[in-house]
Motif scaffolding. Structure first.
Motif, PDB file in Angstrom:
ATOM      1  N   ASN A  88       0.832  -1.206   0.000  1.00  0.00           N
ATOM      2  CA  ASN A  88       0.000   0.000   0.000  1.00  0.00           C
ATOM      3  C   ASN A  88       0.872   1.265   0.000  1.00  0.00           C
ATOM      4  O   ASN A  88       0.651   2.192   0.780  1.00  0.00           O
ATOM      5  CB  ASN A  88      -0.953  -0.018   1.207  1.00  0.00           C
ATOM      6  CG  ASN A  88      -2.117   0.941   1.020  1.00  0.00           C
ATOM      7  OD1 ASN A  88      -2.521   1.219  -0.100  1.00  0.00           O
ATOM      8  ND2 ASN A  88      -2.645   1.454   2.125  1.00  0.00           N
ATOM      9  N   ASP A 127      -5.266  -4.803  10.390  1.00  0.00           N
ATOM     10  CA  ASP A 127      -4.308  -4.884   9.274  1.00  0.00           C
ATOM     11  C   ASP A 127      -4.059  -6.331   8.826  1.00  0.00           C
ATOM     12  O   ASP A 127      -3.043  -6.607   8.179  1.00  0.00           O
ATOM     13  CB  ASP A 127      -2.981  -4.216   9.652  1.00  0.00           C
ATOM     14  CG  ASP A 127      -2.267  -4.902  10.812  1.00  0.00           C
ATOM     15  OD1 ASP A 127      -2.854  -5.827  11.425  1.00  0.00           O
ATOM     16  OD2 ASP A 127      -1.117  -4.533  11.113  1.00  0.00           O
ATOM     17  N   GLU A 157      -3.203  -6.510   5.173  1.00  0.00           N
ATOM     18  CA  GLU A 157      -1.823  -6.171   4.804  1.00  0.00           C
ATOM     19  C   GLU A 157      -0.853  -7.255   5.257  1.00  0.00           C
ATOM     20  O   GLU A 157       0.144  -7.527   4.572  1.00  0.00           O
ATOM     21  CB  GLU A 157      -1.430  -4.822   5.408  1.00  0.00           C
ATOM     22  CG  GLU A 157      -2.210  -3.662   4.806  1.00  0.00           C
ATOM     23  CD  GLU A 157      -1.749  -2.307   5.318  1.00  0.00           C
ATOM     24  OE1 GLU A 157      -0.669  -2.231   5.951  1.00  0.00           O
ATOM     25  OE2 GLU A 157      -2.467  -1.321   5.076  1.00  0.00           O
ATOM     26  N   ASN A 198     -10.667  -1.754   2.583  1.00  0.00           N
ATOM     27  CA  ASN A 198      -9.786  -1.170   1.565  1.00  0.00           C
ATOM     28  C   ASN A 198      -8.841  -2.193   0.945  1.00  0.00           C
ATOM     29  O   ASN A 198      -7.933  -1.822   0.203  1.00  0.00           O
ATOM     30  CB  ASN A 198      -8.957  -0.033   2.173  1.00  0.00           C
ATOM     31  CG  ASN A 198      -9.817   1.141   2.595  1.00  0.00           C
ATOM     32  OD1 ASN A 198     -10.830   1.417   1.966  1.00  0.00           O
ATOM     33  ND2 ASN A 198      -9.432   1.829   3.670  1.00  0.00           N
ATOM     34  N   GLU A 235      -8.298  -1.995  -2.850  1.00  0.00           N
ATOM     35  CA  GLU A 235      -7.447  -0.885  -3.295  1.00  0.00           C
ATOM     36  C   GLU A 235      -5.967  -1.239  -3.138  1.00  0.00           C
ATOM     37  O   GLU A 235      -5.141  -0.914  -3.987  1.00  0.00           O
ATOM     38  CB  GLU A 235      -7.750   0.378  -2.484  1.00  0.00           C
ATOM     39  CG  GLU A 235      -9.098   1.000  -2.766  1.00  0.00           C
ATOM     40  CD  GLU A 235      -9.422   2.113  -1.774  1.00  0.00           C
ATOM     41  OE1 GLU A 235      -8.471   2.783  -1.305  1.00  0.00           O
ATOM     42  OE2 GLU A 235     -10.615   2.298  -1.469  1.00  0.00           O
ATOM     43  N   LYS A 236      -5.644  -1.893  -2.036  1.00  0.00           N
ATOM     44  CA  LYS A 236      -4.243  -2.240  -1.757  1.00  0.00           C
ATOM     45  C   LYS A 236      -3.723  -3.269  -2.764  1.00  0.00           C
ATOM     46  O   LYS A 236      -2.561  -3.222  -3.168  1.00  0.00           O
ATOM     47  CB  LYS A 236      -4.110  -2.769  -0.322  1.00  0.00           C
ATOM     48  CG  LYS A 236      -4.446  -1.711   0.711  1.00  0.00           C
ATOM     49  CD  LYS A 236      -4.586  -2.300   2.117  1.00  0.00           C
ATOM     50  CE  LYS A 236      -5.118  -1.248   3.079  1.00  0.00           C
ATOM     51  NZ  LYS A 236      -5.345  -1.781   4.433  1.00  0.00           N
TER      52      LYS A 236
END
Length: 268
Positions: A71, A116, A119, A187, A190-191
């Motif tokens: 990201n 997270d 991620e 999101n 998007e990442k």
């Protein structure tokens, strides 16, 4: 399986984490390949609740030191390694202070899943692939276990799609009834799109729940294995209609022959 190279990528492996269907099979399957003359590598995250001293983890300096972009942020990749006692099996640990230092696996003490985790999953997938590239080790089969590992097929097929090391690798994803409630960070699409992966590859992640994560993993795999006796109904229906080889559930006591046959007949 003589000289076959099998890469195991798992969110959890015993003896480093408590016994579950995933952690148990992520030990038993590589042991089976090892015992049958194959070559294996095992990768998992280095969560902060893994006792490094007891399990004798040590950093591999020659593999550590690169940064992965997650990201639009540079995140340092640290690689650690340990040997499973009494077995000729090494486990590689993907580590990063921001993502894996906390003393828990997926959730805090109240059971709230980390915001997270999306991620962490992206970092784990990229970290495994980059480390295997540095090892210059070309796997014949890549076997994925657990939702935190489930972005690996997506990234391998789309982000690293032209990488010669993996051009002949076959991917199989095991699907378990061991997911999470709710959704990942909204999101997450998007990442992933930031990495140049096309939206049609991740349509399901508009609602990034457990079943949809596993659908994306299986879509980008060559085959699937049912790892639990029961699965969420939506996942069962998806697998029943899949135009790919699917191995039905086998108990731990009887999986060896079925997995070996599946590897050799459907993934070679």
């Amino acid at each position: 399986m003589k000289d076959k190279r099998v890469l195991y990528v798992s969110s959890e492996v015993i003896p480093y984490l408590p016994e579950t269907e995933i952690s148990s099979m992520s030990f038993e399957a590589p042991k089976m390949v090892n015992d049958n003359g194959g070559q294996i590598r095992i990768f998992m995250p280095r969560y902060g609740n893994i006792n490094e001293r007891r399990h004798q983890l040590h950093e591999v300096i020659r593999l550590s030191g690169m940064n992965l972009v997650i990201n639009d942020l540079d995140m340092p990749l640290i690689i650690k390694v340990a040997s499973i006692p009494k077995e000729r099996m090494q486990v590689y640990f993907i580590d990063n202070d921001d993502y894996f230092k906390r003393k828990a696996t997926f959730a805090d003490e109240e059971g709230n899943y980390f915001g997270d985790n999306d991620e962490r999953a992206i970092f784990f997938a990229k970290g495994v692939i980059e480390t295997v590239k540095k090892l210059n080790w070309s796997p014949d089969i890549i076997h994925v276990h657990g939702w935190l590992a489930s972005f690996l097929p997506l990234y391998l097929r789309n982000y690293y799609g032209t990488e010669p090391l993996f051009e002949n690798s076959k991917i199989v994803t095991s699907v378990y009834n061991q997911g999470f409630d709710g959704t990942l960070n909204n999101n997450v699409m998007e990442k992933i799109l930031f990495d140049g992966i096309e939206e049609e590859s991740i349509e399901e992640l508009k609602e990034p729940n457990y079943v949809n994560m596993m659908k994306v993993a299986v879509k980008n795999s060559d085959a699937a294995i049912i790892g639990s006796e029961e699965l969420p109904e939506e996942m069962e229906n998806f697998l029943n209609n899949l135009d790919k080889p699917v191995l039905k559930y086998h108990k731990k006591e009887e999986f060896s022959e079925a997995y070996l046959d599946f590897y050799q007949s459907e993934l070679s």
